[in-house]
Motif scaffolding. Structure first.
Motif, PDB file in Angstrom:
ATOM      1  N   LEU A  34      33.739   5.415  55.518  1.00 17.70           N
ATOM      2  CA  LEU A  34      33.069   4.240  54.970  1.00 17.70           C
ATOM      3  C   LEU A  34      32.316   3.453  56.035  1.00 17.70           C
ATOM      4  O   LEU A  34      31.125   3.168  55.874  1.00 17.70           O
ATOM      5  CB  LEU A  34      34.077   3.333  54.264  1.00 17.70           C
ATOM      6  N   LEU A  35      32.965   3.121  57.122  1.00 13.92           N
ATOM      7  CA  LEU A  35      32.309   2.330  58.167  1.00 13.92           C
ATOM      8  C   LEU A  35      31.172   3.110  58.817  1.00 13.92           C
ATOM      9  O   LEU A  35      30.085   2.572  59.012  1.00 13.92           O
ATOM     10  CB  LEU A  35      33.310   1.875  59.228  1.00 13.92           C
ATOM     11  N   GLU A  36      31.405   4.379  59.118  1.00 12.67           N
ATOM     12  CA  GLU A  36      30.357   5.199  59.740  1.00 12.67           C
ATOM     13  C   GLU A  36      29.139   5.301  58.838  1.00 12.67           C
ATOM     14  O   GLU A  36      28.003   5.173  59.296  1.00 12.67           O
ATOM     15  CB  GLU A  36      30.899   6.586  60.065  1.00 12.67           C
ATOM     16  N   SER A  37      29.371   5.544  57.561  1.00 13.45           N
ATOM     17  CA  SER A  37      28.282   5.651  56.595  1.00 13.45           C
ATOM     18  C   SER A  37      27.515   4.337  56.496  1.00 13.45           C
ATOM     19  O   SER A  37      26.278   4.320  56.493  1.00 13.45           O
ATOM     20  CB  SER A  37      28.854   6.034  55.231  1.00 13.45           C
ATOM     21  N   TYR A  38      28.259   3.238  56.426  1.00 10.53           N
ATOM     22  CA  TYR A  38      27.620   1.928  56.333  1.00 10.53           C
ATOM     23  C   TYR A  38      26.798   1.616  57.579  1.00 10.53           C
ATOM     24  O   TYR A  38      25.650   1.174  57.477  1.00 10.53           O
ATOM     25  CB  TYR A  38      28.662   0.834  56.104  1.00 10.53           C
ATOM     26  N   LEU A  39      27.366   1.838  58.756  1.00 11.74           N
ATOM     27  CA  LEU A  39      26.650   1.510  59.989  1.00 11.74           C
ATOM     28  C   LEU A  39      25.409   2.378  60.164  1.00 11.74           C
ATOM     29  O   LEU A  39      24.370   1.899  60.639  1.00 11.74           O
ATOM     30  CB  LEU A  39      27.579   1.630  61.198  1.00 11.74           C
ATOM     31  N   ALA A  40      25.478   3.645  59.762  1.00 11.89           N
ATOM     32  CA  ALA A  40      24.302   4.523  59.843  1.00 11.89           C
ATOM     33  C   ALA A  40      23.210   4.039  58.891  1.00 11.89           C
ATOM     34  O   ALA A  40      22.035   3.956  59.267  1.00 11.89           O
ATOM     35  CB  ALA A  40      24.695   5.955  59.534  1.00 11.89           C
ATOM     36  N   ALA A  41      23.592   3.714  57.668  1.00 11.98           N
ATOM     37  CA  ALA A  41      22.619   3.213  56.692  1.00 11.98           C
ATOM     38  C   ALA A  41      22.056   1.865  57.133  1.00 11.98           C
ATOM     39  O   ALA A  41      20.874   1.586  56.945  1.00 11.98           O
ATOM     40  CB  ALA A  41      23.261   3.100  55.312  1.00 11.98           C
ATOM     41  N   SER A  42      22.890   1.049  57.733  1.00 12.65           N
ATOM     42  CA  SER A  42      22.452  -0.259  58.211  1.00 12.65           C
ATOM     43  C   SER A  42      21.430  -0.128  59.341  1.00 12.65           C
ATOM     44  O   SER A  42      20.427  -0.844  59.369  1.00 12.65           O
ATOM     45  CB  SER A  42      23.652  -1.073  58.681  1.00 12.65           C
ATOM     46  N   ALA A  43      21.682   0.791  60.268  1.00 10.78           N
ATOM     47  CA  ALA A  43      20.739   1.009  61.374  1.00 10.78           C
ATOM     48  C   ALA A  43      19.405   1.535  60.849  1.00 10.78           C
ATOM     49  O   ALA A  43      18.330   1.102  61.289  1.00 10.78           O
ATOM     50  CB  ALA A  43      21.330   1.983  62.383  1.00 10.78           C
ATOM     51  N   LYS A  44      19.477   2.441  59.887  1.00  6.59           N
ATOM     52  CA  LYS A  44      18.244   2.976  59.295  1.00  6.59           C
ATOM     53  C   LYS A  44      17.497   1.874  58.544  1.00  6.59           C
ATOM     54  O   LYS A  44      16.275   1.767  58.628  1.00  6.59           O
ATOM     55  CB  LYS A  44      18.573   4.138  58.367  1.00  6.59           C
TER      56      LYS A  44
END
Length: 132
Positions: A34-44
């Motif tokens: 969850l956190l990894e997915s969120y942070l990746a989407a947030s950076a994009k």
């Protein structure tokens, strides 16, 4: 939420959640991706947000799709944080989420449903299939 307001809010939450002193890896063990997915989407989203300032319709559409995906991620993260707040109420303050009493009603369900439909429509377009 307007794109500029959402971007500012999202950046605050992403910064707070990535702070390992407040939210160690052990906090996310029940939801490892969850956190990894969120942070990746947030950076994009951050990169696309700044690029969309030039007015490209394709980039703006991509930004809106990413925003819808982030809303779903943020809703799931908020649920995890609410569960953790039962033991430690200060965790909500550390997360950079805006704390307010929620007025439950149909509006939240409609927004969540619209975000889910938008995210699924984007996924269908990329994969060329139908959701199962």
């Amino acid at each position: 939420m307007a794109p500029t307001l959402f971007h500012g809010f999202n950046q605050g939450v992403a910064t707070a959640l990535s702070d390992k002193t407040r939210f160690p890896d052990s906090f996310w063990t029940a939801h490892p991706a969850l956190l990894e997915s969120y942070l990746a989407a947030s950076a994009k989203h951050d990169a696309v947000y700044h690029e969309s300032m030039h007015g490209s319709r394709l980039v703006i559409a991509e930004r809106e799709l990413l925003q819808a995906q982030l809303v779903l991620n943020l809703d799931e993260i908020a649920s995890v944080l609410e569960m953790a707040a039962v033991r430690n109420p200060e965790i909500l303050l550390a997360s950079a989420f805006t704390i307010a009493k929620e007025k439950r009603g149909r509006a939240r369900a409609k927004v969540a449903s619209a975000a889910l439909k938008t995210a699924r429509a984007g996924t269908e377009g990329e994969e060329g299939g139908t959701p199962t």
